[in-house]
Design a protein around this motif. Structure first.
Motif, PDB file in Angstrom:
ATOM      1  N   ASP A 160     -22.676 -20.327  82.582  1.00  0.00           N
ATOM      2  CA  ASP A 160     -23.004 -19.159  82.185  1.00  0.00           C
ATOM      3  C   ASP A 160     -23.235 -18.181  83.412  1.00  0.00           C
ATOM      4  N   ILE A 161     -23.716 -18.711  84.259  1.00  0.00           N
ATOM      5  CA  ILE A 161     -24.062 -17.785  85.648  1.00  0.00           C
ATOM      6  C   ILE A 161     -22.794 -17.572  86.424  1.00  0.00           C
ATOM      7  N   LEU A 162     -21.815 -18.390  86.339  1.00  0.00           N
ATOM      8  CA  LEU A 162     -20.642 -18.311  87.126  1.00  0.00           C
ATOM      9  C   LEU A 162     -19.652 -17.240  86.314  1.00  0.00           C
ATOM     10  N   ARG A 163     -19.692 -17.635  85.071  1.00  0.00           N
ATOM     11  CA  ARG A 163     -18.725 -16.740  84.222  1.00  0.00           C
ATOM     12  C   ARG A 163     -19.032 -15.078  84.424  1.00  0.00           C
ATOM     13  N   ALA A 164     -20.250 -14.843  84.245  1.00  0.00           N
ATOM     14  CA  ALA A 164     -20.700 -13.438  84.350  1.00  0.00           C
ATOM     15  C   ALA A 164     -20.238 -12.925  85.914  1.00  0.00           C
ATOM     16  N   PHE A 165     -20.691 -13.813  86.937  1.00  0.00           N
ATOM     17  CA  PHE A 165     -20.423 -13.721  88.278  1.00  0.00           C
ATOM     18  C   PHE A 165     -18.899 -13.159  88.720  1.00  0.00           C
ATOM     19  N   PHE A 166     -18.063 -14.199  88.342  1.00  0.00           N
ATOM     20  CA  PHE A 166     -16.737 -13.761  88.592  1.00  0.00           C
ATOM     21  C   PHE A 166     -16.139 -12.856  87.871  1.00  0.00           C
ATOM     22  N   LEU A 167     -16.765 -12.673  86.667  1.00  0.00           N
ATOM     23  CA  LEU A 167     -16.006 -11.421  85.774  1.00  0.00           C
ATOM     24  C   LEU A 167     -16.410 -10.319  86.528  1.00  0.00           C
ATOM     25  N   GLU A 168     -17.535 -10.131  87.117  1.00  0.00           N
ATOM     26  CA  GLU A 168     -18.021  -8.960  87.915  1.00  0.00           C
ATOM     27  C   GLU A 168     -16.612  -8.640  89.070  1.00  0.00           C
ATOM     28  N   GLU A 193     -18.475 -29.016  95.948  1.00  0.00           N
ATOM     29  CA  GLU A 193     -18.076 -27.733  96.228  1.00  0.00           C
ATOM     30  C   GLU A 193     -17.823 -26.769  94.921  1.00  0.00           C
ATOM     31  N   ILE A 194     -17.711 -25.405  95.042  1.00  0.00           N
ATOM     32  CA  ILE A 194     -17.196 -24.905  93.981  1.00  0.00           C
ATOM     33  C   ILE A 194     -16.394 -23.954  94.567  1.00  0.00           C
ATOM     34  N   SER A 195     -15.188 -23.907  94.594  1.00  0.00           N
ATOM     35  CA  SER A 195     -13.951 -23.155  95.215  1.00  0.00           C
ATOM     36  C   SER A 195     -12.651 -23.018  94.434  1.00  0.00           C
ATOM     37  N   PRO A 196     -11.760 -22.544  95.089  1.00  0.00           N
ATOM     38  CA  PRO A 196     -10.414 -22.562  94.175  1.00  0.00           C
ATOM     39  C   PRO A 196      -9.607 -23.907  94.133  1.00  0.00           C
TER      40      PRO A 196
END
Length: 236
Positions: A160-168, A193-196
């Motif tokens: 939930d946090i990341l979807r909103a963050f990346f969409l910004e 990690e959280i990365s490409p």
């Protein structure tokens, strides 16, 4: 803080013991692999990008109450982290059909899923990280029911946090992999990690791929894609 002996070398990182009690040093590599190591190559600058992007995201998650293993970044490619016992259950979080999900279930790539999908995989290279369910994990002694409940709760919250963050930042979070670790007192925290490397990122307008799929699928432009993610998230 200084590295001592090499503890582990994986596909994308080396992990060293350090001269600080309870702290390891993770050093990110430019090596790129796909299909459980069957395809190998290099993405120039990947180690430094993944180190910075992952630390930036982990710090943001900490502000939302998600405990992580990050202590401090030491250099372009190295980060000090808490020493944990990795729970051998990878969690894959899926929002949009892509990759193996599309292949296995025949769902067209790019189709939005009616709910977020959590998949558990047994972290075992020799077995090609097979998908397992909760009772498999408990029966094999990989994790307890209580630990899996904590991990699942964190995974959904992180999503939930990341979807909103990346969409910004104009990025659609298609799916991603998470790993968790146990601190000496048994506390579960976010690790790895959280990365490409570990996420599928698509441009939210054009759906251009901005992740390791460019390497995995021989699309070219992997270095540019990784740099684009860094630029959007860090303003560089």
């Amino acid at each position: 803080m200084k590295k001592t002996e090499l503890m582990y070398e994986g596909k994308a990182k080396r992990v060293y013991a350090s001269d600080a009690d309870g702290i390891c040093i993770v050093d990110y590599k430019d090596d790129a692999t796909a299909f459980n190591g069957l395809k190998k190559g290099t993405i120039a600058g990947k180690g430094a990008i993944n180190n910075r992007v992952s630390n930036h995201i982990m710090a943001m998650l900490e502000t939302h109450g998600i405990p992580t293993h990050v202590v401090e970044q030491l250099s372009d490619t190295a980060t000090a982290v808490y020493r944990v016992e990795i729970v051998p259950v990878e969690v894959i979080v899926r929002n949009i059909a892509a990759g193996s999900l599309s292949k296995k279930l025949g769902i067209p790539e790019g189709q939005a899923l009616k709910c977020t999908v959590l998949e558990f995989c047994y972290k075992n290279d020799a077995l090609d990280d097979p998908m397992i369910n909760e009772t498999h994990a408990i029966a094999m002694g990989l994790a307890t029911k209580e630990e899996l409940d904590i991990i699942s709760g964190y995974a959904l919250r992180i999503n939930d946090i990341l979807r909103a963050f990346f969409l910004e930042h104009g990025i659609e979070l298609v799916d991603f992999k998470l790993e968790f670790g146990r601190k000496p007192d048994g506390t579960i925290i976010l690790a790895d990690e959280i990365s490409p490397d570990t996420c599928r990122f698509w441009d939210s307008v054009t759906h251009e791929k901005l992740d390791k799929d460019r390497f995995r699928r021989d699309m070219g432009g992997a270095e540019d894609a990784y740099n684009e993610v860094l630029r959007r998230l860090m303003g560089e």
